[in-house]
Write a protein that holds these residues in place. Structure first.
Motif, PDB file in Angstrom:
ATOM      1  N   VAL A  73       0.842  -1.214   0.000  1.00 12.86           N
ATOM      2  CA  VAL A  73       0.000   0.000   0.000  1.00 12.86           C
ATOM      3  C   VAL A  73       0.869   1.254   0.000  1.00 12.86           C
ATOM      4  CG1 VAL A  73      -1.655   1.360   1.332  1.00 12.86           C
ATOM      5  CG2 VAL A  73      -1.960  -1.108   1.121  1.00 12.86           C
ATOM      6  N   LEU A  74       1.894   1.271   0.856  1.00 13.63           N
ATOM      7  CA  LEU A  74       2.772   2.442   0.923  1.00 13.63           C
ATOM      8  C   LEU A  74       3.554   2.614  -0.380  1.00 13.63           C
ATOM      9  CD1 LEU A  74       4.083   2.098   4.585  1.00 13.63           C
ATOM     10  CD2 LEU A  74       2.253   3.554   3.716  1.00 13.63           C
ATOM     11  N   ARG A  75       3.963   1.504  -0.981  1.00 15.00           N
ATOM     12  CA  ARG A  75       4.646   1.589  -2.275  1.00 15.00           C
ATOM     13  C   ARG A  75       3.692   2.132  -3.337  1.00 15.00           C
ATOM     14  NH1 ARG A  75       8.555   1.552  -1.735  1.00 15.00           N
ATOM     15  NH2 ARG A  75       9.781  -0.332  -1.822  1.00 15.00           N
ATOM     16  N   TYR A  98      -7.922  -5.296  -0.620  1.00 10.20           N
ATOM     17  CA  TYR A  98      -7.998  -5.826   0.754  1.00 10.20           C
ATOM     18  C   TYR A  98      -8.082  -4.734   1.817  1.00 10.20           C
ATOM     19  CZ  TYR A  98      -3.006  -4.943  -0.012  1.00 10.20           C
ATOM     20  OH  TYR A  98      -1.792  -4.381  -0.355  1.00 10.20           O
ATOM     21  N   ILE A  99      -8.548  -3.542   1.461  1.00  5.26           N
ATOM     22  CA  ILE A  99      -8.536  -2.459   2.446  1.00  5.26           C
ATOM     23  C   ILE A  99      -9.792  -1.599   2.341  1.00  5.26           C
ATOM     24  CG2 ILE A  99      -7.457  -0.577   1.148  1.00  5.26           C
ATOM     25  CD1 ILE A  99      -5.507  -0.278   3.550  1.00  5.26           C
ATOM     26  N   GLU A 100     -10.212  -1.067   3.496  1.00  4.38           N
ATOM     27  CA  GLU A 100     -11.337  -0.140   3.563  1.00  4.38           C
ATOM     28  C   GLU A 100     -10.800   1.297   3.678  1.00  4.38           C
ATOM     29  OE1 GLU A 100     -14.534  -0.867   3.248  1.00  4.38           O
ATOM     30  OE2 GLU A 100     -14.023  -2.986   2.957  1.00  4.38           O
ATOM     31  N   PRO A 101     -11.602   2.307   3.342  1.00  3.31           N
ATOM     32  CA  PRO A 101     -11.126   3.698   3.394  1.00  3.31           C
ATOM     33  C   PRO A 101     -10.532   4.092   4.742  1.00  3.31           C
ATOM     34  CG  PRO A 101     -13.219   3.609   2.247  1.00  3.31           C
ATOM     35  CD  PRO A 101     -12.973   2.225   2.777  1.00  3.31           C
ATOM     36  N   LEU A 102     -11.201   3.727   5.838  1.00  8.55           N
ATOM     37  CA  LEU A 102     -10.693   4.089   7.165  1.00  8.55           C
ATOM     38  C   LEU A 102      -9.362   3.405   7.449  1.00  8.55           C
ATOM     39  CD1 LEU A 102     -11.054   5.587   9.808  1.00  8.55           C
ATOM     40  CD2 LEU A 102     -12.401   3.653  10.667  1.00  8.55           C
ATOM     41  N   GLU A 103      -9.237   2.144   7.064  1.00  7.86           N
ATOM     42  CA  GLU A 103      -7.983   1.406   7.256  1.00  7.86           C
ATOM     43  C   GLU A 103      -6.854   2.071   6.473  1.00  7.86           C
ATOM     44  OE1 GLU A 103      -9.312  -3.215   7.905  1.00  7.86           O
ATOM     45  OE2 GLU A 103      -9.433  -2.402   5.884  1.00  7.86           O
ATOM     46  N   LEU A 104      -7.170   2.519   5.273  1.00  9.32           N
ATOM     47  CA  LEU A 104      -6.172   3.180   4.432  1.00  9.32           C
ATOM     48  C   LEU A 104      -5.674   4.465   5.096  1.00  9.32           C
ATOM     49  CD1 LEU A 104      -4.588   3.498   1.806  1.00  9.32           C
ATOM     50  CD2 LEU A 104      -6.627   4.539   0.784  1.00  9.32           C
ATOM     51  N   GLU A 105      -6.612   5.265   5.609  1.00  9.02           N
ATOM     52  CA  GLU A 105      -6.226   6.518   6.266  1.00  9.02           C
ATOM     53  C   GLU A 105      -5.352   6.246   7.486  1.00  9.02           C
ATOM     54  OE1 GLU A 105      -9.228   9.431   7.000  1.00  9.02           O
ATOM     55  OE2 GLU A 105     -10.374   8.883   5.212  1.00  9.02           O
ATOM     56  N   ILE A 108      -1.693   5.324   6.532  1.00 13.89           N
ATOM     57  CA  ILE A 108      -0.782   6.332   5.983  1.00 13.89           C
ATOM     58  C   ILE A 108      -0.574   7.524   6.916  1.00 13.89           C
ATOM     59  CG2 ILE A 108      -1.409   5.703   3.630  1.00 13.89           C
ATOM     60  CD1 ILE A 108      -3.093   8.229   3.509  1.00 13.89           C
ATOM     61  N   ILE A 109      -1.287   7.555   8.053  1.00 17.79           N
ATOM     62  CA  ILE A 109      -1.166   8.712   8.957  1.00 17.79           C
ATOM     63  C   ILE A 109       0.265   8.886   9.441  1.00 17.79           C
ATOM     64  CG2 ILE A 109      -1.683   9.456  11.321  1.00 17.79           C
ATOM     65  CD1 ILE A 109      -4.595   8.754  10.819  1.00 17.79           C
ATOM     66  N   LEU A 115       6.622  12.722   7.135  1.00 19.20           N
ATOM     67  CA  LEU A 115       6.967  13.154   5.770  1.00 19.20           C
ATOM     68  C   LEU A 115       7.705  12.079   4.981  1.00 19.20           C
ATOM     69  CD1 LEU A 115       7.968  16.912   6.221  1.00 19.20           C
ATOM     70  CD2 LEU A 115       5.735  15.905   5.707  1.00 19.20           C
ATOM     71  N   ASP A 116       7.637  10.817   5.456  1.00 20.47           N
ATOM     72  CA  ASP A 116       8.152   9.720   4.634  1.00 20.47           C
ATOM     73  C   ASP A 116       7.233   9.528   3.433  1.00 20.47           C
ATOM     74  OD1 ASP A 116      10.352   9.097   6.216  1.00 20.47           O
ATOM     75  OD2 ASP A 116       9.143   7.875   7.569  1.00 20.47           O
ATOM     76  N   LEU A 117       6.000   9.953   3.609  1.00 22.96           N
ATOM     77  CA  LEU A 117       5.020   9.945   2.530  1.00 22.96           C
ATOM     78  C   LEU A 117       4.456  11.349   2.440  1.00 22.96           C
ATOM     79  CD1 LEU A 117       3.724   7.939   0.560  1.00 22.96           C
ATOM     80  CD2 LEU A 117       1.934   7.546   2.257  1.00 22.96           C
ATOM     81  N   GLN A 118       4.713  12.042   1.341  1.00 26.01           N
ATOM     82  CA  GLN A 118       4.321  13.446   1.230  1.00 26.01           C
ATOM     83  C   GLN A 118       2.903  13.564   0.663  1.00 26.01           C
ATOM     84  OE1 GLN A 118       7.140  15.949  -0.724  1.00 26.01           O
ATOM     85  NE2 GLN A 118       8.827  15.351   0.580  1.00 26.01           N
ATOM     86  N   LEU A 119       1.953  13.589   1.576  1.00 28.34           N
ATOM     87  CA  LEU A 119       0.565  13.775   1.155  1.00 28.34           C
ATOM     88  C   LEU A 119      -0.250  14.295   2.332  1.00 28.34           C
ATOM     89  CD1 LEU A 119      -1.437  11.416   2.446  1.00 28.34           C
ATOM     90  CD2 LEU A 119      -0.355  10.002   0.749  1.00 28.34           C
TER      91      LEU A 119
END
Length: 227
Positions: A73-75, A98-105, A108-109, A115-119
């Motif tokens: 997911v992170l990739r 295999y993921i729901e919107p809340l799980e995704l959020e 990536i938090i 800032l390892d993931l810039q979003l």
């Protein structure tokens, strides 16, 4: 940047030792999918399909499957960041079977905070917005396959080039200014040292005394034990 260089070195070592070719045949394509190929629209689906087969064949590896799915997911998010300025959350969820919107959020938090993931997440429009503001920007070192720099990274690089060019210009126009700055920094360093020198010296003496006391105590224990 050090963690990135360390990771690159480890990955190169893994490839050099031929480790990807020594794992279970069902897992061998995983390295290529995550580290070589650039295919954000299929990445998570490919990983999930592969892991389901592995879980059936090697049940003892099931405990590792979730971690690999999270890495995928992170990739995926890093690859999307190289293509999109923003993308709807629903679109991203549709790319991850295999993921729901809340799980995704939730996933990536933490990378977004560091800032390892810039979003950032815009809940009003239900979108992910890639890149970072100048106030919070740090050097971007994208791991895995890349096709282009992120806009925020290009902007940062342009500012670095501008800063270096201005520094060189100052050195040419007024070399004495650089000498004065170095001299001022030297005086500040000496002043800071003088303020803490006495305290540091006392701490060193106390530490030495403590070490001597511990040596004597251990010696007494050894003597008592022998007796």
């Amino acid at each position: 940047k050090q963690w990135y260089q360390h990771r690159v070195a480890i990955t190169a070592g893994i490839v050099k030792q031929g480790i990807p070719g020594k794992v279970y045949p069902e897992l061998q394509p995983l390295f290529k999918i995550l580290e070589v190929d650039f295919q954000p629209l299929k990445l998570c689906s490919l990983v999930d399909t592969m892991l389901k087969e592995v879980e059936k064949t090697y049940p003892d590896l099931t405990s590792y499957a979730e971690d690999v799915r999270e890495v995928a997911v992170l990739r995926l998010m890093r690859q999307l960041a190289q293509v999109y300025d923003k993308i709807s959350i629903s679109k991203v969820v549709s790319l991850i079977p295999y993921i729901e919107p809340l799980e995704l959020e939730l996933l990536i938090i933490e990378p977004a905070k560091t800032l390892d993931l810039q979003l950032r997440i815009d809940h009003s429009t239900q979108t992910f917005i890639f890149g970072s503001t100048i106030q919070y920007q740090r050097e971007e070192t994208t791991s895995g396959p890349t096709v282009q720099q992120m806009p925020s990274e290009m902007f940062r690089n342009q500012l670095v080039l501008l800063y270096n060019a201005l520094n060189k210009s100052v050195d040419l126009i007024s070399p004495a200014m650089k000498v004065q700055a170095k001299e001022g920094l030297r005086h500040e360093s000496i002043s800071a040292y003088m303020k803490s020198a006495k305290r540091d010296q006392q701490n060193m003496i106390k530490r030495k005394e403590m070490i001597e006391k511990r040596k004597k105590y251990r010696l007494r224990l050894c003597v008592d034990t022998t007796a």
